[in-house]
Design a protein around this motif. Structure first.
Motif, PDB file in Angstrom:
ATOM      1  N   ASP A  43      37.771  37.623  35.655  1.00 47.18           N
ATOM      2  CA  ASP A  43      36.501  38.263  36.027  1.00 47.18           C
ATOM      3  C   ASP A  43      36.061  37.937  37.454  1.00 47.18           C
ATOM      4  OD1 ASP A  43      36.141  39.665  33.597  1.00 47.18           O
ATOM      5  OD2 ASP A  43      35.370  37.852  32.647  1.00 47.18           O
ATOM      6  N   ASN A  44      36.982  37.434  38.288  1.00 46.05           N
ATOM      7  CA  ASN A  44      36.670  37.193  39.695  1.00 46.05           C
ATOM      8  C   ASN A  44      36.713  38.500  40.462  1.00 46.05           C
ATOM      9  OD1 ASN A  44      36.580  34.290  39.493  1.00 46.05           O
ATOM     10  ND2 ASN A  44      38.792  34.337  39.304  1.00 46.05           N
ATOM     11  N   LYS A  45      35.922  38.591  41.503  1.00 42.64           N
ATOM     12  CA  LYS A  45      35.927  39.770  42.372  1.00 42.64           C
ATOM     13  C   LYS A  45      37.324  39.909  42.981  1.00 42.64           C
ATOM     14  CE  LYS A  45      33.414  42.632  45.162  1.00 42.64           C
ATOM     15  NZ  LYS A  45      33.084  43.911  44.646  1.00 42.64           N
ATOM     16  N   LEU A  46      37.914  41.106  42.875  1.00 43.96           N
ATOM     17  CA  LEU A  46      39.226  41.340  43.460  1.00 43.96           C
ATOM     18  C   LEU A  46      39.147  41.140  44.964  1.00 43.96           C
ATOM     19  CD1 LEU A  46      40.369  44.451  41.399  1.00 43.96           C
ATOM     20  CD2 LEU A  46      41.143  42.086  41.149  1.00 43.96           C
ATOM     21  N   GLY A  47      40.067  40.379  45.503  1.00 42.81           N
ATOM     22  CA  GLY A  47      40.083  40.055  46.923  1.00 42.81           C
ATOM     23  C   GLY A  47      39.434  38.726  47.238  1.00 42.81           C
ATOM     24  N   SER A  48      38.735  38.144  46.280  1.00 41.94           N
ATOM     25  CA  SER A  48      38.052  36.872  46.533  1.00 41.94           C
ATOM     26  C   SER A  48      39.020  35.690  46.576  1.00 41.94           C
ATOM     27  CB  SER A  48      36.981  36.609  45.471  1.00 41.94           C
ATOM     28  OG  SER A  48      37.575  36.402  44.197  1.00 41.94           O
ATOM     29  N   MET A  49      40.223  35.885  46.059  1.00 42.12           N
ATOM     30  CA  MET A  49      41.214  34.810  46.034  1.00 42.12           C
ATOM     31  C   MET A  49      42.489  35.238  46.755  1.00 42.12           C
ATOM     32  SD  MET A  49      40.609  33.398  42.192  1.00 42.12           S
ATOM     33  CE  MET A  49      41.512  31.898  42.492  1.00 42.12           C
ATOM     34  N   GLY A  50      42.340  36.088  47.747  1.00 41.82           N
ATOM     35  CA  GLY A  50      43.495  36.611  48.464  1.00 41.82           C
ATOM     36  C   GLY A  50      43.755  38.053  48.063  1.00 41.82           C
ATOM     37  N   THR A  51      44.904  38.547  48.427  1.00 39.68           N
ATOM     38  CA  THR A  51      45.265  39.923  48.112  1.00 39.68           C
ATOM     39  C   THR A  51      45.435  40.082  46.608  1.00 39.68           C
ATOM     40  OG1 THR A  51      46.411  40.106  50.214  1.00 39.68           O
ATOM     41  CG2 THR A  51      46.941  41.751  48.559  1.00 39.68           C
ATOM     42  N   PRO A  52      44.751  41.050  45.996  1.00 35.64           N
ATOM     43  CA  PRO A  52      44.902  41.268  44.555  1.00 35.64           C
ATOM     44  C   PRO A  52      46.340  41.649  44.193  1.00 35.64           C
ATOM     45  CG  PRO A  52      43.010  42.468  45.400  1.00 35.64           C
ATOM     46  CD  PRO A  52      43.759  41.955  46.584  1.00 35.64           C
ATOM     47  N   VAL A  53      46.729  41.299  42.978  1.00 33.46           N
ATOM     48  CA  VAL A  53      48.047  41.639  42.450  1.00 33.46           C
ATOM     49  C   VAL A  53      47.873  42.845  41.535  1.00 33.46           C
ATOM     50  CG1 VAL A  53      50.002  40.818  41.080  1.00 33.46           C
ATOM     51  CG2 VAL A  53      48.719  39.212  42.520  1.00 33.46           C
ATOM     52  N   THR A  54      48.678  43.883  41.752  1.00 37.79           N
ATOM     53  CA  THR A  54      48.614  45.083  40.931  1.00 37.79           C
ATOM     54  C   THR A  54      49.906  45.226  40.141  1.00 37.79           C
ATOM     55  OG1 THR A  54      47.215  46.180  42.571  1.00 37.79           O
ATOM     56  CG2 THR A  54      48.292  47.584  40.951  1.00 37.79           C
ATOM     57  N   LYS A  55      49.782  45.440  38.841  1.00 40.45           N
ATOM     58  CA  LYS A  55      50.928  45.643  37.953  1.00 40.45           C
ATOM     59  C   LYS A  55      50.644  46.865  37.092  1.00 40.45           C
ATOM     60  CE  LYS A  55      53.185  41.564  38.392  1.00 40.45           C
ATOM     61  NZ  LYS A  55      54.594  41.323  38.379  1.00 40.45           N
ATOM     62  N   VAL A  56      51.702  47.438  36.535  1.00 43.26           N
ATOM     63  CA  VAL A  56      51.563  48.548  35.597  1.00 43.26           C
ATOM     64  C   VAL A  56      52.168  48.114  34.275  1.00 43.26           C
ATOM     65  CG1 VAL A  56      52.160  50.942  35.095  1.00 43.26           C
ATOM     66  CG2 VAL A  56      51.608  50.275  37.435  1.00 43.26           C
ATOM     67  N   TYR A  57      51.402  48.260  33.203  1.00 46.62           N
ATOM     68  CA  TYR A  57      51.846  47.936  31.853  1.00 46.62           C
ATOM     69  C   TYR A  57      51.757  49.219  31.048  1.00 46.62           C
ATOM     70  CZ  TYR A  57      51.427  43.180  33.413  1.00 46.62           C
ATOM     71  OH  TYR A  57      51.585  42.016  34.121  1.00 46.62           O
ATOM     72  N   GLY A  58      52.908  49.741  30.643  1.00 45.47           N
ATOM     73  CA  GLY A  58      52.940  51.035  29.963  1.00 45.47           C
ATOM     74  C   GLY A  58      52.468  52.098  30.931  1.00 45.47           C
ATOM     75  N   ASP A  59      51.349  52.722  30.617  1.00 40.93           N
ATOM     76  CA  ASP A  59      50.791  53.751  31.513  1.00 40.93           C
ATOM     77  C   ASP A  59      49.485  53.294  32.155  1.00 40.93           C
ATOM     78  OD1 ASP A  59      49.121  53.832  29.314  1.00 40.93           O
ATOM     79  OD2 ASP A  59      49.100  56.000  29.155  1.00 40.93           O
ATOM     80  N   GLN A  60      49.209  51.982  32.112  1.00 42.00           N
ATOM     81  CA  GLN A  60      47.946  51.440  32.623  1.00 42.00           C
ATOM     82  C   GLN A  60      48.172  50.526  33.828  1.00 42.00           C
ATOM     83  OE1 GLN A  60      44.509  51.892  31.574  1.00 42.00           O
ATOM     84  NE2 GLN A  60      44.362  50.927  33.569  1.00 42.00           N
TER      85      GLN A  60
END
Length: 79
Positions: A37-54
């Motif tokens: 629940d941390n703000k994206l970008g508050s701990m560096g570059t956010p990590v993006t992954k895809v799980y199934g179709d999400q």
């Protein structure tokens, strides 16, 4: 010449695969990490992954590991 072409095509395919989303992938629209629940970008570059179709975004790599231990718990948080 063949080696150069193979390396070039491999690089193109790798860049496409690493983008993480496609036309059928549901976008992650929240601005916070699904795990911490941390703000994206508050701990560096956010990590993006895809799980199934999400598509899912994380604030850091440790949150990815935590998510992958119990993905259904966190995916249930999505609308």
């Amino acid at each position: 010449m063949k080696t150069t072409l193979v390396l070039f095509l491999t690089a193109i395919l790798a860049s496409c695969a690493s983008s993480g989303s496609s036309a059928t992938t549901k976008r992650y629209t929240a601005d916070t990490c699904i795990v911490g629940d941390n703000k994206l970008g508050s701990m560096g570059t956010p990590v993006t992954k895809v799980y199934g179709d999400q598509e899912v975004k994380f604030c850091c790599k440790p949150c990815v590991a935590k998510f992958e231990k119990n993905p259904s718990k966190y995916l249930a948080k999505l609308p």
